[in-house]
Design a protein around this motif. Structure first.
Motif, PDB file in Angstrom:
ATOM      1  N   HIS A 122       8.843   4.602  -5.725  1.00  0.00           N
ATOM      2  CA  HIS A 122       7.555   4.818  -6.380  1.00  0.00           C
ATOM      3  C   HIS A 122       6.408   4.093  -5.672  1.00  0.00           C
ATOM      4  CE1 HIS A 122      10.253   6.209  -9.571  1.00  0.00           C
ATOM      5  NE2 HIS A 122       9.193   6.816 -10.097  1.00  0.00           N
ATOM      6  N   GLY A 123       6.741   3.208  -4.762  1.00  0.00           N
ATOM      7  CA  GLY A 123       5.697   2.510  -4.036  1.00  0.00           C
ATOM      8  C   GLY A 123       6.282   1.450  -3.136  1.00  0.00           C
ATOM      9  N   ALA A 208       2.301 -10.420  -7.929  1.00  0.00           N
ATOM     10  CA  ALA A 208       2.509  -9.266  -7.041  1.00  0.00           C
ATOM     11  C   ALA A 208       3.854  -8.604  -7.343  1.00  0.00           C
ATOM     12  CB  ALA A 208       2.450  -9.712  -5.586  1.00  0.00           C
ATOM     13  N   PHE A 209       4.878  -9.411  -7.549  1.00  0.00           N
ATOM     14  CA  PHE A 209       6.196  -8.853  -7.871  1.00  0.00           C
ATOM     15  C   PHE A 209       6.146  -8.056  -9.167  1.00  0.00           C
ATOM     16  CE2 PHE A 209      10.182  -8.928 -10.162  1.00  0.00           C
ATOM     17  CZ  PHE A 209      11.066  -8.436  -9.220  1.00  0.00           C
ATOM     18  N   LEU A 210       5.556  -8.654 -10.205  1.00  0.00           N
ATOM     19  CA  LEU A 210       5.504  -7.977 -11.501  1.00  0.00           C
ATOM     20  C   LEU A 210       4.704  -6.680 -11.422  1.00  0.00           C
ATOM     21  CD1 LEU A 210       4.995 -11.062 -13.839  1.00  0.00           C
ATOM     22  CD2 LEU A 210       7.064  -9.665 -13.600  1.00  0.00           C
ATOM     23  N   LYS A 211       3.613  -6.683 -10.657  1.00  0.00           N
ATOM     24  CA  LYS A 211       2.796  -5.477 -10.527  1.00  0.00           C
ATOM     25  C   LYS A 211       3.592  -4.351  -9.887  1.00  0.00           C
ATOM     26  CE  LYS A 211      -1.345  -3.626  -8.272  1.00  0.00           C
ATOM     27  NZ  LYS A 211      -2.544  -3.956  -7.450  1.00  0.00           N
ATOM     28  N   TRP A 212       4.288  -4.652  -8.773  1.00  0.00           N
ATOM     29  CA  TRP A 212       4.967  -3.587  -8.041  1.00  0.00           C
ATOM     30  C   TRP A 212       6.325  -3.233  -8.639  1.00  0.00           C
ATOM     31  CZ3 TRP A 212       2.792  -0.440  -4.562  1.00  0.00           C
ATOM     32  CH2 TRP A 212       1.498  -0.796  -4.165  1.00  0.00           C
ATOM     33  N   TYR A 213       6.952  -4.157  -9.331  1.00  0.00           N
ATOM     34  CA  TYR A 213       8.245  -3.844  -9.947  1.00  0.00           C
ATOM     35  C   TYR A 213       8.071  -3.183 -11.308  1.00  0.00           C
ATOM     36  CZ  TYR A 213      13.065  -4.277 -11.465  1.00  0.00           C
ATOM     37  OH  TYR A 213      14.332  -3.985 -11.913  1.00  0.00           O
ATOM     38  N   LEU A 214       7.113  -3.667 -12.110  1.00  0.00           N
ATOM     39  CA  LEU A 214       6.939  -3.134 -13.457  1.00  0.00           C
ATOM     40  C   LEU A 214       5.865  -2.042 -13.512  1.00  0.00           C
ATOM     41  CD1 LEU A 214       7.199  -6.423 -15.559  1.00  0.00           C
ATOM     42  CD2 LEU A 214       8.969  -4.707 -15.136  1.00  0.00           C
ATOM     43  N   LYS A 216       4.034  -0.517 -11.115  1.00  0.00           N
ATOM     44  CA  LYS A 216       4.111   0.546 -10.114  1.00  0.00           C
ATOM     45  C   LYS A 216       5.426   1.318 -10.151  1.00  0.00           C
ATOM     46  CE  LYS A 216       0.100  -0.075  -8.020  1.00  0.00           C
ATOM     47  NZ  LYS A 216      -0.936   0.984  -7.896  1.00  0.00           N
ATOM     48  N   GLY A 217       6.348   0.911 -11.014  1.00  0.00           N
ATOM     49  CA  GLY A 217       7.554   1.700 -11.222  1.00  0.00           C
ATOM     50  C   GLY A 217       8.744   1.335 -10.381  1.00  0.00           C
ATOM     51  N   GLY A 218       8.732   0.156  -9.733  1.00  0.00           N
ATOM     52  CA  GLY A 218       9.877  -0.229  -8.923  1.00  0.00           C
ATOM     53  C   GLY A 218      11.165  -0.338  -9.720  1.00  0.00           C
ATOM     54  N   TRP A 219      11.063  -0.645 -10.997  1.00  0.00           N
ATOM     55  CA  TRP A 219      12.251  -0.773 -11.839  1.00  0.00           C
ATOM     56  C   TRP A 219      13.021   0.546 -11.942  1.00  0.00           C
ATOM     57  CZ3 TRP A 219      12.486   2.262 -16.248  1.00  0.00           C
ATOM     58  CH2 TRP A 219      11.275   2.840 -16.663  1.00  0.00           C
ATOM     59  N   ASP A 221      13.687   2.381  -9.436  1.00  0.00           N
ATOM     60  CA  ASP A 221      14.308   2.630  -8.134  1.00  0.00           C
ATOM     61  C   ASP A 221      15.567   1.802  -7.901  1.00  0.00           C
ATOM     62  OD1 ASP A 221      12.172   4.360  -7.638  1.00  0.00           O
ATOM     63  OD2 ASP A 221      10.954   2.770  -6.757  1.00  0.00           O
ATOM     64  N   GLY A 222      16.138   1.250  -8.977  1.00  0.00           N
ATOM     65  CA  GLY A 222      17.383   0.515  -8.851  1.00  0.00           C
ATOM     66  C   GLY A 222      17.258  -0.720  -7.974  1.00  0.00           C
ATOM     67  N   ALA A 223      18.308  -0.974  -7.190  1.00  0.00           N
ATOM     68  CA  ALA A 223      18.319  -2.159  -6.338  1.00  0.00           C
ATOM     69  C   ALA A 223      17.207  -2.111  -5.305  1.00  0.00           C
ATOM     70  CB  ALA A 223      19.678  -2.294  -5.646  1.00  0.00           C
ATOM     71  N   VAL A 224      16.863  -0.911  -4.832  1.00  0.00           N
ATOM     72  CA  VAL A 224      15.790  -0.793  -3.850  1.00  0.00           C
ATOM     73  C   VAL A 224      14.456  -1.202  -4.473  1.00  0.00           C
ATOM     74  CG1 VAL A 224      14.539   0.805  -2.339  1.00  0.00           C
ATOM     75  CG2 VAL A 224      17.014   0.960  -2.533  1.00  0.00           C
ATOM     76  N   GLY A 225      14.295  -0.969  -5.772  1.00  0.00           N
ATOM     77  CA  GLY A 225      13.088  -1.405  -6.452  1.00  0.00           C
ATOM     78  C   GLY A 225      12.934  -2.913  -6.446  1.00  0.00           C
ATOM     79  N   LEU A 226      14.052  -3.625  -6.546  1.00  0.00           N
ATOM     80  CA  LEU A 226      13.991  -5.082  -6.424  1.00  0.00           C
ATOM     81  C   LEU A 226      13.558  -5.486  -5.020  1.00  0.00           C
ATOM     82  CD1 LEU A 226      17.181  -6.177  -8.386  1.00  0.00           C
ATOM     83  CD2 LEU A 226      14.803  -6.649  -9.017  1.00  0.00           C
ATOM     84  N   VAL A 227      14.011  -4.741  -4.024  1.00  0.00           N
ATOM     85  CA  VAL A 227      13.608  -5.028  -2.650  1.00  0.00           C
ATOM     86  C   VAL A 227      12.105  -4.814  -2.478  1.00  0.00           C
ATOM     87  CG1 VAL A 227      13.842  -4.324  -0.238  1.00  0.00           C
ATOM     88  CG2 VAL A 227      15.872  -4.501  -1.689  1.00  0.00           C
ATOM     89  N   THR A 228      11.575  -3.695  -3.006  1.00  0.00           N
ATOM     90  CA  THR A 228      10.143  -3.430  -2.843  1.00  0.00           C
ATOM     91  C   THR A 228       9.303  -4.420  -3.644  1.00  0.00           C
ATOM     92  OG1 THR A 228      10.203  -1.748  -4.605  1.00  0.00           O
ATOM     93  CG2 THR A 228      10.498  -0.991  -2.329  1.00  0.00           C
ATOM     94  N   GLY A 229       9.818  -4.866  -4.800  1.00  0.00           N
ATOM     95  CA  GLY A 229       9.115  -5.903  -5.550  1.00  0.00           C
ATOM     96  C   GLY A 229       9.091  -7.216  -4.788  1.00  0.00           C
ATOM     97  N   ALA A 230      10.253  -7.582  -4.203  1.00  0.00           N
ATOM     98  CA  ALA A 230      10.324  -8.807  -3.405  1.00  0.00           C
ATOM     99  C   ALA A 230       9.442  -8.702  -2.169  1.00  0.00           C
ATOM    100  CB  ALA A 230      11.772  -9.072  -2.999  1.00  0.00           C
ATOM    101  N   TYR A 231       9.371  -7.515  -1.594  1.00  0.00           N
ATOM    102  CA  TYR A 231       8.505  -7.298  -0.427  1.00  0.00           C
ATOM    103  C   TYR A 231       7.048  -7.604  -0.774  1.00  0.00           C
ATOM    104  CZ  TYR A 231       6.240  -4.807   3.447  1.00  0.00           C
ATOM    105  OH  TYR A 231       5.470  -4.481   4.535  1.00  0.00           O
TER     106      TYR A 231
END
Length: 253
Positions: A122-123, A208-214, A216-219, A221-231
């Motif tokens: 999602h982002g 930044a993590f909360l914005k992109w994980y919650l 922006k919909g990273g949650w 995307d499964g495990a990859v969503g955690l990666v994009t949130g951490a990124y």
């Protein structure tokens, strides 16, 4: 009918080159490839396709793409990175459009979906997916703005979204995620003013993590969503921390 030059940037692109190049050749009247020093078989693959790239050291994406545009024989250009794949609907739309390309003030955006670690997401900081980059235009009116990261094509008065989409297959491994994260933030700090703030370095990343994980919909995307949130969090930390270090004479490289 307008003639179209496809401008393609490569660097160790063998993994994605075939799905990028094959559809691009279907609509290209001319192909300009600019390579920044590939060593993974990219040059050999291009040679096998009858393509001779132009070698040019890489500084910024915008500078590299503007150089490629300047080498084109035709004013109408389609700009691609080697990890972007055009779908059949977009190819059909461009074929239908070529006889109508006459207004240099009109440019065309392409819907782009991002794929990270093999999964559509999602982002990925700092863009949501899909985004709509301007990629088909008349070079007499449009160029890429020369910023260190996240550059874009500017100058068109009218922008139209083409049917179809492009898949951006980026970040194939965790190693690539962290390598690009390091390169992007160092380049950002060298070429753009970033506040040298330890406070921002340590307090901004959780947001930044909360914005992109919650948000922006990273949650989704499964495990990859955690990666994009951490990124997103690490990108935010590193840009402020590296700026703080650079202000104190600590070398970035």
């Amino acid at each position: 009918m307008a003639q179209l030059t496809v401008c393609l940037l490569t660097h160790n692109s063998l993994r994605t080159l075939a799905p990028c190049l094959t559809p691009a050749l279907e609509i290209a009247d001319e192909l300009v490839v600019v390579d920044s020093g590939s060593s993974d078989g990219t040059l050999e693959y291009l040679a096998g396709q009858g393509v001779t790239p132009i070698h040019r050291p890489y500084k910024t994406h915008a500078e590299q793409m503007n150089f490629a545009i300047a080498q084109a024989s035709h004013d109408w250009v389609l700009c691609l990175d080697s990890d972007e794949f055009l779908d059949p609907e977009t190819l059909a739309a461009i074929r239908a459009l070529k006889p109508q390309l006459s207004d240099p003030d009109t440019a065309y955006r392409i819907r782009r979906y991002w794929r990270v670690l093999g999964r559509e997401v999602h982002g990925i900081y700092p863009v949501s997916s899909p985004d709509f980059p301007l990629r088909l235009f008349n070079r007499q009116k449009v160029r890429f703005n020369d910023v260190p990261v996240d550059d874009k094509a500017t100058g068109a008065r009218k922008r139209i979204v083409l049917p179809g989409h492009v898949v951006h297959d980026t970040f194939f491994s965790l190693h690539e995620v962290f390598a690009k994260l390091n390169g992007y933030t160092s380049r950002l700090v060298r070429f753009q003013e970033v506040p040298p703030s330890l406070g921002r370095a340590f307090f901004s990343p959780p947001f930044a993590f909360l914005k992109w994980y919650l948000r922006k919909g990273g949650w989704r995307d499964g495990a990859v969503g955690l990666v994009t949130g951490a990124y997103a969090a690490l990108y935010t930390f590193l840009k402020y921390f590296k700026s703080w270090c650079r202000a104190r004479g600590i070398p970035l490289q």
